[in-house]
Each structure stands twice: as C-alpha cells, then as structure tokens.
Design a protein around this motif. Structure first.
Motif, PDB file in Angstrom:
ATOM      1  N   HIS A 137       0.844  -1.183   0.000  1.00  0.00           N
ATOM      2  CA  HIS A 137       0.000   0.000   0.000  1.00  0.00           C
ATOM      3  C   HIS A 137       0.881   1.234   0.000  1.00  0.00           C
ATOM      4  O   HIS A 137       1.774   1.365   0.840  1.00  0.00           O
ATOM      5  CB  HIS A 137      -0.935   0.007   1.214  1.00  0.00           C
ATOM      6  N   VAL A 138       0.607   2.123  -0.937  1.00  0.00           N
ATOM      7  CA  VAL A 138       1.361   3.362  -1.047  1.00  0.00           C
ATOM      8  C   VAL A 138       0.382   4.538  -1.116  1.00  0.00           C
ATOM      9  O   VAL A 138      -0.598   4.499  -1.850  1.00  0.00           O
ATOM     10  CB  VAL A 138       2.326   3.339  -2.261  1.00  0.00           C
ATOM     11  N   TYR A 139       0.642   5.540  -0.284  1.00  0.00           N
ATOM     12  CA  TYR A 139      -0.124   6.780  -0.310  1.00  0.00           C
ATOM     13  C   TYR A 139       0.676   7.802  -1.106  1.00  0.00           C
ATOM     14  O   TYR A 139       1.866   7.998  -0.840  1.00  0.00           O
ATOM     15  CB  TYR A 139      -0.359   7.316   1.106  1.00  0.00           C
ATOM     16  N   LEU A 140       0.019   8.431  -2.070  1.00  0.00           N
ATOM     17  CA  LEU A 140       0.658   9.423  -2.924  1.00  0.00           C
ATOM     18  C   LEU A 140      -0.055  10.763  -2.781  1.00  0.00           C
ATOM     19  O   LEU A 140      -1.286  10.830  -2.820  1.00  0.00           O
ATOM     20  CB  LEU A 140       0.599   8.988  -4.396  1.00  0.00           C
ATOM     21  N   GLY A 141       0.725  11.829  -2.622  1.00  0.00           N
ATOM     22  CA  GLY A 141       0.181  13.174  -2.617  1.00  0.00           C
ATOM     23  C   GLY A 141       0.265  13.749  -4.014  1.00  0.00           C
ATOM     24  O   GLY A 141       1.268  13.560  -4.705  1.00  0.00           O
ATOM     25  N   LEU A 142      -0.779  14.443  -4.434  1.00  0.00           N
ATOM     26  CA  LEU A 142      -0.816  15.046  -5.768  1.00  0.00           C
ATOM     27  C   LEU A 142      -1.142  16.527  -5.644  1.00  0.00           C
ATOM     28  O   LEU A 142      -1.963  16.917  -4.817  1.00  0.00           O
ATOM     29  CB  LEU A 142      -1.881  14.374  -6.634  1.00  0.00           C
ATOM     30  N   GLY A 143      -0.493  17.318  -6.502  1.00  0.00           N
ATOM     31  CA  GLY A 143      -0.767  18.743  -6.512  1.00  0.00           C
ATOM     32  C   GLY A 143      -0.541  19.324  -7.896  1.00  0.00           C
ATOM     33  O   GLY A 143       0.251  18.802  -8.678  1.00  0.00           O
ATOM     34  N   SER A 144      -1.259  20.406  -8.186  1.00  0.00           N
ATOM     35  CA  SER A 144      -1.113  21.107  -9.460  1.00  0.00           C
ATOM     36  C   SER A 144      -1.511  22.564  -9.260  1.00  0.00           C
ATOM     37  O   SER A 144      -2.511  22.845  -8.599  1.00  0.00           O
ATOM     38  CB  SER A 144      -2.019  20.476 -10.521  1.00  0.00           C
ATOM     39  N   ASN A 145      -0.701  23.489  -9.847  1.00  0.00           N
ATOM     40  CA  ASN A 145      -1.113  24.889  -9.811  1.00  0.00           C
ATOM     41  C   ASN A 145      -0.931  25.596 -11.156  1.00  0.00           C
ATOM     42  O   ASN A 145      -0.955  26.813 -11.229  1.00  0.00           O
ATOM     43  CB  ASN A 145      -0.412  25.653  -8.675  1.00  0.00           C
TER      44      ASN A 145
END
Length: 135
Positions: A3-11
C-alpha cells in the motif's frame, strides 16, 4: 501487494484535469487506486506565486518497489509537463509525492519515506486523514 499513499498537486493549467490524468496513469502504471481524497485548494508552500494549488491524496495497491513507484511517478510528471529545476519550489503542472509505503522507512538522497515534510503540510495531512479514516 503493498500500500502506497501518494500526494498530488497542481497549480498550472487545468489543475483538475491534470490531477485526474495523473490518477488514471498511476492506476495503469503503479497499481489499483483504492481510495481518493477530496481535492482542496491551497496557497503555494515554500514559495510565492499567484497560482493556487489543488491538492489531494490517493491510496494505491502496488507490486512495485518504492524505487519502482518513484520511477513511474516521475515519468508521469514528465509526461504531464513537469519540469524539475534544481530542487527549488516552483509552479508546476503536476507534483506526485510518495507519502507512505507500507510501514517502510527509507532515507536515501533521492527517496525518503515517510515523506519528511508531510507533517508540516496541511494540504497533505487533511486529505491523507480523510482517506485513512476508513482504515
């Protein structure tokens, strides 16, 4: 399976579409996306910009090693227009960070798990807690 938790962001660009495309590609190349947080709009962290971020967190089930996840997510970032410039914070079309991978602790120059700054970032912790509440 891991299990892997990934953070995502975009601006930059169509933020919502870029995050959706990143999640689709992660599902194809990293593993099945089991959970997805709400997206929240936030101010840039660590630099000044007029462009606000959309941020969220996903949980994936993967057969890949942590380094394999890193390679796959960096390739997705490049395909979606991300330009890495010398480790400085800047505007970006997409950012994908490995937050947690099972209970592993890795401290290598280019791979740190758990993500060392996640506790300082509400834009990570709020969506992470949202999807961890179901554990």
């Amino acid at each position: 399976m891991h299990h892997v938790y990934l953070g995502l962001g975009s601006n930059l660009g169509d933020r919502r579409q870029l995050i959706a495309e990143a999640i689709r590609l992660i599902g194809e190349r990293v593993g099945e996306v089991l959970r997805q947080s709400s997206l929240i709009e936030t101010e840039p962290w660590g630099f000044q910009s007029v462009n606000r971020f959309l941020n969220g967190v996903i949980l994936c089930e993967t057969r890949r090693t942590p380094r394999g996840v890193l390679r796959a997510t960096q390739q997705i970032e490049r395909e979606l227009g991300r330009r890495h410039k010398g480790g400085t914070y800047q505007d970006r079309t997409i950012d994908i960070d490995i937050l947690l991978y099972d209970d592993l602790h890795i401290d290598e120059p280019d791979l740190k798990i758990p993500h060392p700054l996640m506790q300082q970032r509400d834009f990570v912790m709020v969506p992470l807690q949202e999807i961890q509440m179901n554990d």
